[in-house]
Design a protein around this motif. Structure first.
Motif, mmCIF file in Angstrom:
data_model
loop_
_atom_site.group_PDB
_atom_site.id
_atom_site.type_symbol
_atom_site.label_atom_id
_atom_site.label_comp_id
_atom_site.label_asym_id
_atom_site.label_seq_id
_atom_site.Cartn_x
_atom_site.Cartn_y
_atom_site.Cartn_z
ATOM 1 N N MET A 154 0.896 -1.461 0.214
ATOM 2 C CA MET A 154 -0.413 0.281 -0.099
ATOM 3 C C MET A 154 1.054 1.386 -0.143
ATOM 4 N N THR A 155 1.743 1.405 -0.810
ATOM 5 C CA THR A 155 2.550 2.944 -1.097
ATOM 6 C C THR A 155 2.192 3.543 -1.909
ATOM 7 N N HIS A 156 2.625 4.877 -1.769
ATOM 8 C CA HIS A 156 2.301 6.073 -2.465
ATOM 9 C C HIS A 156 2.636 6.307 -3.829
ATOM 10 N N HIS A 157 2.840 4.974 -4.625
ATOM 11 C CA HIS A 157 3.843 4.767 -5.809
ATOM 12 C C HIS A 157 2.841 4.209 -6.654
ATOM 13 N N HIS A 158 2.662 4.022 -7.531
ATOM 14 C CA HIS A 158 2.074 2.590 -8.427
ATOM 15 C C HIS A 158 3.286 2.469 -9.383
ATOM 16 N N PRO A 159 3.826 2.783 -9.579
ATOM 17 C CA PRO A 159 5.055 1.490 -9.956
ATOM 18 C C PRO A 159 5.674 1.432 -9.205
ATOM 19 N N ARG A 160 6.058 1.869 -7.928
ATOM 20 C CA ARG A 160 6.363 0.816 -7.294
ATOM 21 C C ARG A 160 5.449 -0.674 -6.646
ATOM 22 N N ASP A 161 4.457 -0.134 -6.823
ATOM 23 C CA ASP A 161 3.843 -1.159 -6.095
ATOM 24 C C ASP A 161 4.154 -2.243 -7.079
ATOM 25 N N LEU A 162 4.197 -1.935 -7.932
ATOM 26 C CA LEU A 162 4.565 -2.770 -9.296
ATOM 27 C C LEU A 162 5.129 -3.721 -9.225
ATOM 28 N N GLU A 163 6.369 -3.334 -8.805
ATOM 29 C CA GLU A 163 7.904 -3.625 -8.395
ATOM 30 C C GLU A 163 7.637 -4.852 -7.517
ATOM 31 N N LEU A 164 6.584 -4.067 -6.321
ATOM 32 C CA LEU A 164 6.050 -5.428 -5.499
ATOM 33 C C LEU A 164 6.216 -6.040 -5.990
ATOM 34 N N CYS A 165 4.920 -6.179 -6.713
ATOM 35 C CA CYS A 165 3.897 -6.953 -7.330
ATOM 36 C C CYS A 165 4.906 -8.158 -7.793
ATOM 37 N N GLU A 166 5.802 -7.690 -8.610
ATOM 38 C CA GLU A 166 7.262 -8.861 -9.452
ATOM 39 C C GLU A 166 7.531 -9.618 -8.521
ATOM 40 N N ALA A 167 8.988 -8.453 -7.069
ATOM 41 C CA ALA A 167 9.671 -9.702 -6.868
ATOM 42 C C ALA A 167 8.580 -10.641 -5.742
ATOM 43 N N ILE A 168 7.194 -10.345 -5.296
ATOM 44 C CA ILE A 168 6.813 -10.805 -4.898
ATOM 45 C C ILE A 168 5.855 -12.212 -4.943
ATOM 46 N N LEU A 169 5.249 -11.968 -6.674
ATOM 47 C CA LEU A 169 4.818 -13.407 -6.739
ATOM 48 C C LEU A 169 6.247 -13.861 -7.355
ATOM 49 N N LYS A 170 7.169 -13.914 -8.084
ATOM 50 C CA LYS A 170 8.203 -14.083 -8.111
ATOM 51 C C LYS A 170 8.490 -15.003 -7.173
ATOM 52 N N ARG A 171 8.832 -14.996 -5.867
ATOM 53 C CA ARG A 171 9.261 -15.892 -4.507
ATOM 54 C C ARG A 171 7.458 -16.862 -4.606
ATOM 55 N N ASP A 172 7.014 -16.832 -4.802
ATOM 56 C CA ASP A 172 5.734 -17.864 -4.914
ATOM 57 C C ASP A 172 5.271 -19.616 -3.975
ATOM 58 N N ASP A 173 6.454 -18.084 -2.572
ATOM 59 C CA ASP A 173 6.513 -18.781 -1.354
ATOM 60 C C ASP A 173 5.299 -18.304 -0.103
ATOM 61 N N PHE A 174 4.840 -17.123 -0.475
ATOM 62 C CA PHE A 174 4.086 -16.497 0.566
ATOM 63 C C PHE A 174 2.808 -16.771 0.942
ATOM 64 N N HIS A 175 2.713 -16.569 2.163
ATOM 65 C CA HIS A 175 1.304 -17.456 2.643
ATOM 66 C C HIS A 175 -0.304 -16.367 2.216
ATOM 67 N N TYR A 176 0.524 -15.073 1.957
ATOM 68 C CA TYR A 176 -0.933 -14.195 1.545
ATOM 69 C C TYR A 176 -0.280 -13.437 0.812
ATOM 70 N N PHE A 177 -1.067 -12.211 0.190
ATOM 71 C CA PHE A 177 -0.584 -11.275 -0.900
ATOM 72 C C PHE A 177 -1.455 -10.921 -0.890
ATOM 73 N N THR A 220 -6.625 -15.903 7.863
ATOM 74 C CA THR A 220 -6.062 -16.535 6.769
ATOM 75 C C THR A 220 -5.213 -17.170 7.487
ATOM 76 N N TYR A 221 -4.573 -16.342 8.931
ATOM 77 C CA TYR A 221 -4.287 -16.937 10.149
ATOM 78 C C TYR A 221 -4.637 -18.147 10.639
ATOM 79 N N GLN A 222 -5.742 -17.835 10.784
ATOM 80 C CA GLN A 222 -6.578 -19.030 12.170
ATOM 81 C C GLN A 222 -6.779 -20.070 10.932
ATOM 82 N N ARG A 223 -7.538 -19.927 9.696
ATOM 83 C CA ARG A 223 -7.278 -20.598 9.288
ATOM 84 C C ARG A 223 -5.822 -21.699 8.671
ATOM 85 N N ALA A 224 -4.567 -20.874 9.184
ATOM 86 C CA ALA A 224 -4.170 -21.795 8.899
ATOM 87 C C ALA A 224 -3.444 -22.292 9.964
ATOM 88 N N ALA A 225 -3.564 -22.059 11.227
ATOM 89 C CA ALA A 225 -3.586 -23.173 12.211
ATOM 90 C C ALA A 225 -4.195 -24.140 12.315
#
Length: 259
Positions: A172-195, A252-257
């Protein structure tokens, strides 16, 4: 003290998702301070009940806290000779079973220190989780709760790679291009529990189009929550958005527990 008090202690710690080690006296030979079955609970900062006090308990607490610090998941047993070497005069032998009961706390990276980010971090700081608050603008961190880690990085994307597997990411940054960069990096990881990412349905469509152009599959994009938050919690105020997002994270974390 009732012999089942340890059950109530564990229930309270589980509710707070606080890691602990359950100590149980397995065997005793000769003169020992507590009988077989006696229990004690040790957390990083507190102890509950007792297995006999003295140097035996001091050493046992040290072992339990070392297990917690090193994130041990396997139990172990230790035999203690209650003689001069341990500083006790009982003279007997006792065996203690150490059982780590790890309730993993969600690791949450919140990118953005604007009004909504501040409201969300203040709310998350009251929950049993570890929060990493990320923004390159140091002046934005005017109030930081004690249990929140500030990550003032020149490139906030670096924090994506520092987070452990199964992390929670909120963009939830102040800059859409920054949001897009973060999306790319997070999706590339593909090991997150929630995004989740703040934004409208229109923003979501634009990002999907751009990310698909960068080679991300529909299956990968479906893991992104945008618009973010519980749909039933509406409103535009920062506090209202924060409640909707926090509610979704809690669910999300309660379902995981429960799995």
């Amino acid at each position: 003290m009732r012999t089942d008090d340890w059950i109530a202690v564990l229930a309270k710690l589980r509710e707070k998702r606080e890691p602990c080690v359950l100590l149980t006296v397995l065997e005793e030979k000769g003169s020992v301070p507590r009988d077989r079955g006696s229990k004690m609970v040790v957390t990083a900062e507190k102890t509950y009940l007792t297995i006999g006090g003295g140097h035996l308990e001091f050493h046992a607490i040290g072992i339990a806290r070392k297990m917690l610090a090193e994130h041990h998941s396997q139990p172990l047993s230790e035999q203690f000779n209650l003689g001069a070497r341990l500083g006790q005069c009982c003279g007997g032998i006792t065996t203690v079973f150490f059982e780590p009961l790890i309730q993993p706390q969600p690791q949450i990276a919140v990118f953005g220190a604007g009004h909504v980010g501040q409201a969300l971090v203040n709310l998350l700081s009251t929950l049993p989780c570890h929060v990493f608050w990320v923004d390159e603008r140091r002046e934005q961190f005017t109030h930081v709760p004690e249990n929140v880690t500030v990550c003032c990085l020149e490139d906030p994307v670096d924090q994506v790679n520092l987070m452990p597997p199964e992390s929670y990411f909120v963009v939830m940054t102040h800059h859409h291009p920054r949001d897009l960069e973060l999306c790319e990096a997070i999706l590339k990881r593909d090991d997150f529990h929630y995004f989740g990412m703040i934004g409208s349905a229109t923003k979501r469509q634009r990002f999907d189009y751009r990310l698909e152009g960068k080679g991300f599959s529909r299956q990968q994009l479906d893991r992104l929550r945008c618009p973010i938050g519980l749909a039933d919690v509406t409103g535009k105020l920062p506090a209202e958005i924060a409640v909707a997002v926090a509610g979704e994270i809690i669910a999300t974390y309660q379902r995981a527990a429960q799995c």
